[in-house]
Scaffold this motif. Structure first.
Motif, PDB file in Angstrom:
ATOM      1  N   ASP A   1      19.585   9.372  -8.331  1.00  0.00           N
ATOM      2  CA  ASP A   1      20.505   9.591  -7.219  1.00  0.00           C
ATOM      3  C   ASP A   1      19.661   9.733  -5.955  1.00  0.00           C
ATOM      4  OD1 ASP A   1      21.966  11.095  -5.208  1.00  0.00           O
ATOM      5  OD2 ASP A   1      23.401  11.673  -6.749  1.00  0.00           O
ATOM      6  N   GLN A   2      19.752   8.758  -5.051  1.00  0.00           N
ATOM      7  CA  GLN A   2      18.885   8.778  -3.871  1.00  0.00           C
ATOM      8  C   GLN A   2      19.141   9.976  -2.959  1.00  0.00           C
ATOM      9  OE1 GLN A   2      19.486   4.618  -2.499  1.00  0.00           O
ATOM     10  NE2 GLN A   2      17.236   4.551  -2.480  1.00  0.00           N
ATOM     11  N   GLU A   3      20.393  10.360  -2.785  1.00  0.00           N
ATOM     12  CA  GLU A   3      20.687  11.492  -1.901  1.00  0.00           C
ATOM     13  C   GLU A   3      20.132  12.795  -2.477  1.00  0.00           C
ATOM     14  OE1 GLU A   3      21.504  13.082   1.548  1.00  0.00           O
ATOM     15  OE2 GLU A   3      21.826  10.962   1.134  1.00  0.00           O
ATOM     16  N   LYS A   4      20.334  12.988  -3.769  1.00  0.00           N
ATOM     17  CA  LYS A   4      19.790  14.164  -4.451  1.00  0.00           C
ATOM     18  C   LYS A   4      18.260  14.161  -4.370  1.00  0.00           C
ATOM     19  CE  LYS A   4      19.795  16.326  -9.028  1.00  0.00           C
ATOM     20  NZ  LYS A   4      20.260  16.169 -10.424  1.00  0.00           N
TER      21      LYS A   4
ATOM     22  N   ALA B   1      25.616   1.254  -2.390  1.00  0.00           N
ATOM     23  CA  ALA B   1      25.125   2.620  -2.230  1.00  0.00           C
ATOM     24  C   ALA B   1      23.604   2.685  -2.089  1.00  0.00           C
ATOM     25  CB  ALA B   1      25.558   3.466  -3.424  1.00  0.00           C
ATOM     26  N   ASP B   2      22.893   1.576  -2.350  1.00  0.00           N
ATOM     27  CA  ASP B   2      21.433   1.592  -2.338  1.00  0.00           C
ATOM     28  C   ASP B   2      20.869   1.559  -0.917  1.00  0.00           C
ATOM     29  OD1 ASP B   2      21.514   1.612  -5.081  1.00  0.00           O
ATOM     30  OD2 ASP B   2      21.039  -0.521  -5.300  1.00  0.00           O
ATOM     31  N   ARG B   3      19.716   2.211  -0.769  1.00  0.00           N
ATOM     32  CA  ARG B   3      19.025   2.288   0.517  1.00  0.00           C
ATOM     33  C   ARG B   3      17.536   2.074   0.310  1.00  0.00           C
ATOM     34  NH1 ARG B   3      21.306   8.233   0.859  1.00  0.00           N
ATOM     35  NH2 ARG B   3      19.818   8.643   2.487  1.00  0.00           N
ATOM     36  N   TRP B   4      16.862   1.586   1.359  1.00  0.00           N
ATOM     37  CA  TRP B   4      15.395   1.576   1.401  1.00  0.00           C
ATOM     38  C   TRP B   4      15.056   2.939   1.976  1.00  0.00           C
ATOM     39  CZ3 TRP B   4      11.585  -1.350  -0.449  1.00  0.00           C
ATOM     40  CH2 TRP B   4      10.294  -1.122   0.033  1.00  0.00           C
ATOM     41  N   LEU B   5      14.730   3.878   1.091  1.00  0.00           N
ATOM     42  CA  LEU B   5      14.595   5.284   1.456  1.00  0.00           C
ATOM     43  C   LEU B   5      13.191   5.744   1.130  1.00  0.00           C
ATOM     44  CD1 LEU B   5      16.064   7.877   2.407  1.00  0.00           C
ATOM     45  CD2 LEU B   5      16.807   8.189   0.034  1.00  0.00           C
ATOM     46  N   THR B   6      12.409   6.053   2.171  1.00  0.00           N
ATOM     47  CA  THR B   6      11.032   6.480   1.947  1.00  0.00           C
ATOM     48  C   THR B   6      10.784   7.845   2.570  1.00  0.00           C
ATOM     49  OG1 THR B   6      10.068   5.465   3.940  1.00  0.00           O
ATOM     50  CG2 THR B   6      10.208   4.085   1.955  1.00  0.00           C
ATOM     51  N   VAL B   7       9.829   8.552   1.975  1.00  0.00           N
ATOM     52  CA  VAL B   7       9.360   9.832   2.504  1.00  0.00           C
ATOM     53  C   VAL B   7       7.845   9.758   2.624  1.00  0.00           C
ATOM     54  CG1 VAL B   7      11.306  11.179   1.583  1.00  0.00           C
ATOM     55  CG2 VAL B   7       9.233  10.899   0.198  1.00  0.00           C
ATOM     56  N   VAL B   8       7.319  10.632   3.498  1.00  0.00           N
ATOM     57  CA  VAL B   8       5.874  10.718   3.703  1.00  0.00           C
ATOM     58  C   VAL B   8       5.473  12.180   3.790  1.00  0.00           C
ATOM     59  CG1 VAL B   8       5.651   8.501   4.908  1.00  0.00           C
ATOM     60  CG2 VAL B   8       6.102  10.584   6.226  1.00  0.00           C
ATOM     61  N   SER B   9       4.193  12.406   3.666  1.00  0.00           N
ATOM     62  CA  SER B   9       3.666  13.750   3.871  1.00  0.00           C
ATOM     63  C   SER B   9       3.723  14.081   5.351  1.00  0.00           C
ATOM     64  CB  SER B   9       2.205  13.811   3.394  1.00  0.00           C
ATOM     65  OG  SER B   9       1.608  15.007   3.824  1.00  0.00           O
ATOM     66  N   PRO B  10       4.143  15.303   5.711  1.00  0.00           N
ATOM     67  CA  PRO B  10       4.118  15.673   7.124  1.00  0.00           C
ATOM     68  C   PRO B  10       2.688  15.722   7.675  1.00  0.00           C
ATOM     69  CG  PRO B  10       4.649  17.581   5.772  1.00  0.00           C
ATOM     70  CD  PRO B  10       4.624  16.388   4.864  1.00  0.00           C
ATOM     71  N   GLU B  11       1.710  15.821   6.774  1.00  0.00           N
ATOM     72  CA  GLU B  11       0.308  15.843   7.175  1.00  0.00           C
ATOM     73  C   GLU B  11      -0.218  14.442   7.477  1.00  0.00           C
ATOM     74  OE1 GLU B  11      -1.711  17.792   3.967  1.00  0.00           O
ATOM     75  OE2 GLU B  11      -0.363  19.508   4.052  1.00  0.00           O
ATOM     76  N   ALA B  12       0.501  13.411   7.036  1.00  0.00           N
ATOM     77  CA  ALA B  12       0.078  12.023   7.253  1.00  0.00           C
ATOM     78  C   ALA B  12       1.314  11.150   7.479  1.00  0.00           C
ATOM     79  CB  ALA B  12      -0.737  11.520   6.072  1.00  0.00           C
ATOM     80  N   PRO B  13       2.017  11.330   8.597  1.00  0.00           N
ATOM     81  CA  PRO B  13       3.265  10.599   8.818  1.00  0.00           C
ATOM     82  C   PRO B  13       3.107   9.078   8.856  1.00  0.00           C
ATOM     83  CG  PRO B  13       2.614  11.799  10.794  1.00  0.00           C
ATOM     84  CD  PRO B  13       1.699  12.236   9.692  1.00  0.00           C
ATOM     85  N   ASP B  14       1.900   8.593   9.116  1.00  0.00           N
ATOM     86  CA  ASP B  14       1.662   7.153   9.099  1.00  0.00           C
ATOM     87  C   ASP B  14       0.922   6.727   7.835  1.00  0.00           C
ATOM     88  OD1 ASP B  14       2.903   6.675  11.578  1.00  0.00           O
ATOM     89  OD2 ASP B  14       1.110   7.393  12.613  1.00  0.00           O
TER      90      ASP B  14
ATOM     91  N   LEU C   1      11.921   6.144  -2.688  1.00  0.00           N
ATOM     92  CA  LEU C   1      12.839   6.750  -3.651  1.00  0.00           C
ATOM     93  C   LEU C   1      13.754   5.618  -4.136  1.00  0.00           C
ATOM     94  CD1 LEU C   1      13.605  10.057  -1.711  1.00  0.00           C
ATOM     95  CD2 LEU C   1      11.823   9.620  -3.431  1.00  0.00           C
ATOM     96  N   GLU C   2      13.271   4.925  -5.151  1.00  0.00           N
ATOM     97  CA  GLU C   2      13.843   3.669  -5.640  1.00  0.00           C
ATOM     98  C   GLU C   2      15.008   3.931  -6.590  1.00  0.00           C
ATOM     99  OE1 GLU C   2      13.509  -0.567  -6.172  1.00  0.00           O
ATOM    100  OE2 GLU C   2      11.779   0.515  -5.398  1.00  0.00           O
ATOM    101  N   PRO C   3      16.168   3.284  -6.370  1.00  0.00           N
ATOM    102  CA  PRO C   3      17.284   3.448  -7.292  1.00  0.00           C
ATOM    103  C   PRO C   3      16.904   2.998  -8.708  1.00  0.00           C
ATOM    104  CG  PRO C   3      18.002   2.355  -5.288  1.00  0.00           C
ATOM    105  CD  PRO C   3      16.497   2.405  -5.245  1.00  0.00           C
ATOM    106  N   SER C   4      17.433   3.705  -9.699  1.00  0.00           N
ATOM    107  CA  SER C   4      17.113   3.448 -11.115  1.00  0.00           C
ATOM    108  C   SER C   4      18.010   2.402 -11.760  1.00  0.00           C
ATOM    109  CB  SER C   4      17.245   4.748 -11.916  1.00  0.00           C
ATOM    110  OG  SER C   4      16.270   5.658 -11.563  1.00  0.00           O
ATOM    111  N   GLY C   5      18.607   1.520 -10.974  1.00  0.00           N
ATOM    112  CA  GLY C   5      19.611   0.595 -11.505  1.00  0.00           C
ATOM    113  C   GLY C   5      19.137  -0.499 -12.431  1.00  0.00           C
ATOM    114  N   HIS C   6      17.898  -0.917 -12.346  1.00  0.00           N
ATOM    115  CA  HIS C   6      17.426  -2.024 -13.189  1.00  0.00           C
ATOM    116  C   HIS C   6      17.447  -1.615 -14.658  1.00  0.00           C
ATOM    117  CE1 HIS C   6      14.706  -4.933 -15.034  1.00  0.00           C
ATOM    118  NE2 HIS C   6      15.019  -5.731 -14.006  1.00  0.00           N
TER     119      HIS C   6
END
Length: 129
Positions: free
Chosen positions: A12-15, A37-50, A56-61
């Motif tokens: 669940d991408q939102e969760k 409902a799928d999104r290209w949803l990424t997170v990064v470390s606040p210590e290295a924003p670049d 956070l890849e959907p588990s649909g496959h």
């Protein structure tokens, strides 16, 4: 050559976004609708924003379910995150209700702990001396 992007399959991408940002402390980098409902949803470390992004890849496959189940059943983390102090991070996250499958363990020059990300994955925390 550098690692630009890595992914973890989530149920669940939102969760997952809430867990990876509100609990683990990552920051949302990209949130692009892909249709449905799928999104290209990424997170990064606040210590290295670049730095390296975690998708956070959907588990649909159809291959993902058996893959994730086998990893969890065998206690194998899907990925590993570096922290400065594994015991301190373990205590901080446990106080937030995170379930660990392995408490901090010293293994020679590294200390590790393994947590359940609530989205079908085990995640390893590691510190190298």
């Amino acid at each position: 050559m550098r690692i630009h992007l890595s992914s973890v399959f989530v149920d669940d991408q939102e969760k997952a976004l809430r867990f990876y940002t509100d609990v683990l402390g990552f920051v949302k980098k990209h949130d692009v609708p892909l249709g449905g409902a799928d999104r290209w949803l990424t997170v990064v470390s606040p210590e290295a924003p670049d730095g390296t992004e975690l998708l956070l890849e959907p588990s649909g496959h159809r291959a993902v379910g058996p893959y994730k189940t086998a990893l969890v059943e065998d206690g194998i983390p899907a990925t590993s995150f570096a922290v400065d102090d594994v015991p301190a991070e373990f205590e901080r996250l446990r106080a937030l209700g995170v379930r660990f499958t392995q408490e901090p363990t010293e293994m020679g020059p590294v200390t590790t702990a393994v947590l359940d990300d609530t989205c079908g994955n085990l995640i390893q925390l590691v510190h190298s001396k």
